[in-house]
Design a protein around this motif. Structure first.
Motif, mmCIF file in Angstrom:
data_model
loop_
_atom_site.group_PDB
_atom_site.id
_atom_site.type_symbol
_atom_site.label_atom_id
_atom_site.label_comp_id
_atom_site.label_asym_id
_atom_site.label_seq_id
_atom_site.Cartn_x
_atom_site.Cartn_y
_atom_site.Cartn_z
ATOM 1 N N PRO A 1 0.767 -1.207 -0.238
ATOM 2 C CA PRO A 1 -0.040 -0.083 -0.343
ATOM 3 C C PRO A 1 0.957 1.363 0.290
ATOM 4 N N VAL A 2 0.365 2.846 -0.927
ATOM 5 C CA VAL A 2 0.787 4.016 -1.006
ATOM 6 C C VAL A 2 1.166 4.095 0.542
ATOM 7 N N SER A 3 1.789 5.042 0.983
ATOM 8 C CA SER A 3 2.171 5.669 2.384
ATOM 9 C C SER A 3 2.399 6.907 2.338
ATOM 10 N N VAL A 4 3.715 7.035 1.413
ATOM 11 C CA VAL A 4 4.049 8.332 0.532
ATOM 12 C C VAL A 4 4.378 8.632 -0.414
ATOM 13 N N VAL A 5 3.790 10.127 -0.782
ATOM 14 C CA VAL A 5 3.589 10.435 -2.162
ATOM 15 C C VAL A 5 5.111 11.373 -2.454
ATOM 16 N N VAL A 6 5.679 11.312 -3.301
ATOM 17 C CA VAL A 6 6.850 12.559 -3.434
ATOM 18 C C VAL A 6 6.026 13.533 -4.324
ATOM 19 N N GLY A 7 6.130 15.191 -3.867
ATOM 20 C CA GLY A 7 6.087 15.983 -3.920
ATOM 21 C C GLY A 7 4.702 16.368 -3.208
ATOM 22 N N GLU A 8 3.867 15.738 -2.643
ATOM 23 C CA GLU A 8 2.912 15.585 -1.669
ATOM 24 C C GLU A 8 2.960 15.416 -0.511
ATOM 25 N N ASP A 9 3.834 14.330 0.116
ATOM 26 C CA ASP A 9 4.294 14.382 1.083
ATOM 27 C C ASP A 9 5.779 14.091 1.707
ATOM 28 N N ALA A 10 6.171 14.347 0.307
ATOM 29 C CA ALA A 10 7.753 14.282 0.953
ATOM 30 C C ALA A 10 8.236 15.564 -0.828
ATOM 31 N N PRO A 11 9.585 15.815 -0.022
ATOM 32 C CA PRO A 11 10.084 17.018 -1.258
ATOM 33 C C PRO A 11 10.743 16.220 -2.188
ATOM 34 N N THR A 12 11.484 14.653 -2.047
ATOM 35 C CA THR A 12 13.108 14.122 -2.708
ATOM 36 C C THR A 12 11.974 12.634 -2.290
ATOM 37 N N ILE A 13 12.522 11.616 -3.114
ATOM 38 C CA ILE A 13 12.437 10.772 -2.766
ATOM 39 C C ILE A 13 13.419 9.490 -2.003
ATOM 40 N N ALA A 14 14.232 10.690 -1.640
ATOM 41 C CA ALA A 14 14.871 10.047 -0.409
ATOM 42 C C ALA A 14 14.526 10.939 1.023
ATOM 43 N N ALA A 15 13.909 11.727 1.512
ATOM 44 C CA ALA A 15 13.535 11.889 2.088
ATOM 45 C C ALA A 15 11.833 11.370 2.253
ATOM 46 N N ALA A 16 11.066 10.974 1.252
ATOM 47 C CA ALA A 16 10.112 10.429 0.986
ATOM 48 C C ALA A 16 10.467 8.473 1.607
ATOM 49 N N VAL A 17 11.374 8.777 1.089
ATOM 50 C CA VAL A 17 11.688 6.938 2.033
ATOM 51 C C VAL A 17 12.719 7.293 3.690
ATOM 52 N N ASP A 18 13.211 7.883 3.716
ATOM 53 C CA ASP A 18 12.876 8.132 5.446
ATOM 54 C C ASP A 18 11.425 7.914 5.386
ATOM 55 N N ALA A 19 10.577 9.209 5.504
ATOM 56 C CA ALA A 19 9.306 9.247 6.007
ATOM 57 C C ALA A 19 8.699 7.890 5.664
ATOM 58 N N ALA A 20 8.522 6.842 4.984
ATOM 59 C CA ALA A 20 8.447 5.498 4.938
ATOM 60 C C ALA A 20 8.041 4.896 5.578
ATOM 61 N N PRO A 21 7.016 3.546 6.461
ATOM 62 C CA PRO A 21 6.777 2.788 7.200
ATOM 63 C C PRO A 21 7.300 1.401 6.482
ATOM 64 N N ALA A 22 8.029 0.703 6.869
ATOM 65 C CA ALA A 22 8.484 -0.603 6.454
ATOM 66 C C ALA A 22 6.825 -1.429 5.212
ATOM 67 N N ASN A 23 7.274 -1.851 4.668
ATOM 68 C CA ASN A 23 6.341 -2.506 3.674
ATOM 69 C C ASN A 23 4.909 -1.747 3.852
ATOM 70 N N THR A 24 6.029 -0.617 3.382
ATOM 71 C CA THR A 24 4.836 0.573 2.059
ATOM 72 C C THR A 24 5.273 0.679 0.953
ATOM 73 N N THR A 25 4.651 1.538 0.196
ATOM 74 C CA THR A 25 5.181 1.650 -1.671
ATOM 75 C C THR A 25 5.356 3.463 -1.345
ATOM 76 N N VAL A 26 6.507 3.655 -1.135
ATOM 77 C CA VAL A 26 6.668 5.251 -1.953
ATOM 78 C C VAL A 26 6.078 5.777 -3.444
ATOM 79 N N ALA A 27 5.697 6.404 -4.087
ATOM 80 C CA ALA A 27 5.456 6.720 -4.957
ATOM 81 C C ALA A 27 5.671 7.720 -5.666
ATOM 82 N N VAL A 28 6.440 7.358 -6.999
ATOM 83 C CA VAL A 28 7.241 8.678 -7.373
ATOM 84 C C VAL A 28 6.289 9.403 -9.345
ATOM 85 N N PRO A 29 5.740 10.148 -8.863
ATOM 86 C CA PRO A 29 4.804 10.614 -10.183
ATOM 87 C C PRO A 29 6.054 10.896 -10.877
ATOM 88 N N PRO A 30 5.132 11.329 -12.417
ATOM 89 C CA PRO A 30 6.443 11.292 -13.269
ATOM 90 C C PRO A 30 7.131 12.477 -13.480
#
Length: 688
Positions: free
Chosen positions: A222-251
């Motif tokens: 399940p998606v937990s963090v969307v880059v650009g909405e919940d976090a400014p970068t992919i790295a920040a989104a990965v740091d914020a995402a709980p384990a066993n969830t998805t970081v969605a990276v829009p185009p």
């Protein structure tokens, strides 16, 4: 000192024949086996001077001094080399394989390395170990402990001793019973065979299916963090995402490098189709772009760019050159495993890479320290000149399953080092140095891949692997199609078209069958000095030369009454019926190219030479004979397809999975209970 039971009629006939051939063999041979037949029986040689059979990655630990193998050295009546067998069982198996007599002649004498004064024992894992060096005893004079708790990596072994007292003492400490040579001859040690390895091919394919299905489930979170909405970068989104969830990276294009330290899925937009997907992760041109240091990470739907161009780390390699001296193997692992990559995984088992494109000046995907990975729909675009780039996938001590992927440019499409059990299938390789390159890697499946314009070879296997299955591949326009070393390798149902060399028989104790070899400069080359493999049911058509052989004993390329199909072998007024074909003979080799060669072959002189050659087969060197050439191709549809369209893009379809499954079922009906650990492993898919 007789090797065979002196009371058997066959043994008496063979010994009588050997008496007449010993003089000829002594004249024809050199080195350690050059002896006057009037002298005493040949004395043992230093084992390093023997030509070894059975050496594989299974013996790496033994060679490093952790354990040892019982060894046998044999002097054959018609062979100029002393043959060394690793394991008593491998020599016992050779006595009944139906080909050794024809190729080597009669065993004049065989010696076994005994353990009387070597403090024989077992390691914690039960491997046979000993100190010092033993003495060489004729096999018929030695005593053997069988059924003990000592074994080799291949399974049960016979431990030889020169005296009854030493054998009894070992049996008292380690169990088992003491038998003589006849007792050993009548025992099965389950040394395994290429035929058993062949039967594992379909199961390895199914194992890859299971790995891919499990990887898809692992990546679907399940998606937990969307880059650009919940976090400014992919790295920040990965740091914020709980384990066993998805970081969605829009185009979009994301200018960053990142390290993944938790078990998440990074999912971008799909890059299927033209490979110009909208989600790009672009590094700064130094180092790796994505580094994974956690288990069960998934990366899907992204394009990775901006890798560094460091292909290896010379400082890491130099670390192994300590006062004790680093091994070549260690240097390669340290050097190759520390370069730059689009995606680098370190100690990260369970990695999933799907629907990813990597543009790289170094490696596309680098796996290290047990980062077992499942890779589907990966495309790696490397450098135009192979010297400037590196590997599409580099797997160091990490098992990888690769399917439906493409590797173009760079050094090697896939390079695997100590990655036992890997699978590479349904993928395309083009304009690499090597397409698939295995080092110290056994129990692998390389299947249904297409290789085009590979500078050195389509599939290359080096450095003592065992149990590989190379099947259903299609190699065209390359320097070599398949060059596989090691032992117990199965090379079957491959299509090799328009290469400088179709395949080489570099692997020992192996099986080469049902390959279609069309329009190559050289169809096949026999390379091992002491032949121990079967080459049967292959189709050779339209090659400049069908086959060639390096130095060594006569190679008999047939199995019982079944040989290979050689275009031209059946030419002439008599159709070649019942006549052996020798692709290394100047006359036979020209039959499919020169009409005048037929007349030469039919001449009385040529017929006389045929009969003369048949009298002392083992005394010939650098030659191949097929005593039962097939009258028609085994696979006419594949031959016709390769001839009609030599520039085809994809692999030629084969039915190898059903054919090998049927062969395995037939074998199981004949012997439904594998008799040893080695046999059970082979039937189970070669997994250790």
């Amino acid at each position: 000192m007789a090797v065979f039971d002196p009371d058997t009629a066959r043994s008496r006939r063979v010994r009588l024949a050997a008496v007449g051939l010993v003089a000829l063999a002594a004249v024809a041979t050199a080195g350690a086996f050059a002896a006057d037949p009037s002298d005493s029986v040949p004395e043992p040689v230093a084992y390093d001077d023997a030509t070894e059979l059975g050496l594989s990655s299974e013996t790496d630990a033994l060679m490093a001094g952790d354990a040892t193998l019982p060894r046998v050295q044999v002097f054959y009546s018609q062979l100029q080399y002393v043959v060394g067998y690793n394991g008593v069982g491998s020599f016992v198996a050779s006595l009944s394989d139906g080909r050794t007599d024809r190729q080597f002649g009669y065993p004049l004498v065989a010696y076994v390395d005994t353990f009387d004064h070597r403090s024989p024992r077992t390691t914690d894992s039960g491997l046979l170990a000993a100190s010092g060096s033993g003495g060489w005893t004729p096999v018929a004079d030695a005593r053997y402990v069988v059924g003990s708790d000592a074994h080799t990596p291949a399974g049960e072994t016979a431990v030889p001793f020169a005296t009854d007292e030493a054998a009894a003492a070992f049996a008292a400490d380690h169990g088992g019973s003491v038998v003589d040579w006849a007792g050993v001859r009548n025992r099965s040690f389950g040394v395994g065979s290429a035929a058993l390895v062949r039967s594992t091919g379909p199961e390895r394919w199914r194992a890859a299916d299971r790995r891919i299905a499990a990887a898809e489930r692992r990546a679907d979170r399940p998606v937990s963090v969307v880059v650009g909405e919940d976090a400014p970068t992919i790295a920040a989104a990965v740091d914020a995402a709980p384990a066993n969830t998805t970081v969605a990276v829009p185009p979009g294009t994301y200018e960053e490098t990142l390290t993944v330290n938790r078990s998440v899925t990074i999912a971008g937009g799909a890059v299927r189709g033209d490979g110009t997907g909208p989600t790009r992760v672009r590094g700064n041109g130094t180092g790796s772009v994505i580094t994974v240091r956690a288990p069960d990470v998934a990366i899907t739907g992204v394009r990775v760019e901006g890798t560094g161009n460091r292909t290896r780390d010379p400082d890491a390699a130099r670390e192994s050159r300590d006062p004790d001296g680093g091994t070549w193997d260690t240097n390669i692992q340290l050097g190759y495993g520390y370069g730059d990559a689009g995606i680098k995984a370190v100690g990260a088992p369970g990695l999933v890479v799907d629907d990813v494109v990597v543009d790289t000046n170094a490696s596309g995907l680098l796996l290290r320290e047990g980062s077992h990975a499942t890779v589907t729909d990966l495309r790696v675009d490397g450098t135009d000149e192979w010297q400037d780039g590196f590997m599409g996938v580099t797997g160091m001590g990490s098992r990888v399953t690769v399917a439906d992927s493409r590797f173009e440019g760079g050094r090697d499409g896939i390079y695997l080092h100590r990655a036992d059990g890997s699978v590479v299938r349904n993928s395309t390789f083009a304009d690499n140095r090597y397409g698939t390159h295995l080092m110290y890697t056994g129990d692998a499946l390389v299947a249904d891949n297409a290789y085009r314009n590979e500078l050195f070879a389509g599939v290359t296997v080096m450095t003592r692997p065992a149990g590989n299955v190379i099947v259903g591949n299609d190699v065209r326009g390359s320097s070599a199609g398949i060059q596989a070393s090691g032992t117990k390798t199965y090379v079957g149902y491959n299509t090799l078209v328009g290469n400088e060399l179709g395949f080489s028989t570099s692997a020992r104790g192996s099986l080469y069958e049902h390959n279609v070899v069309v329009g190559n400069e050289l169809g096949a080359r026999a390379t091992t000095v002491v032949p121990s493999s079967r080459v049967v049911a292959n189709d050779f058509v339209g090659n400049g030369d069908h086959a060639a052989a390096g130095a060594g004993a006569l190679r008999v390329w047939a199995d019982g009454g079944r040989g290979n199909y050689w275009e031209g072998a059946n030419a002439g007024p008599h159709g070649g019926a019942g006549r052996a074909y020798r692709p290394t003979s100047p006359v036979d080799a020209a039959l499919h190219r020169e009409a005048s060669a037929v007349a030469v072959r039919e001449s009385p002189a040529a017929r006389l030479l045929d009969r003369l050659r048949g009298t002392v087969p083992g005394a010939r060197s650098g030659s191949i004979v097929d005593p039962a050439p097939a009258p028609a191709p085994y696979h006419p549809d594949r031959v016709d397809a390769a001839t009609a369209d030599p520039d085809a893009d994809g692999p030629t379809p084969t039915n190898w999975r059903s054919a090998l499954g049927e062969a395995a079922n037939a074998s199981a009906l004949r012997d439904p209970t594998p008799r040893s650990r080695a046999d059970r492993l082979a039937v189970a898919g070669g997994r250790r």
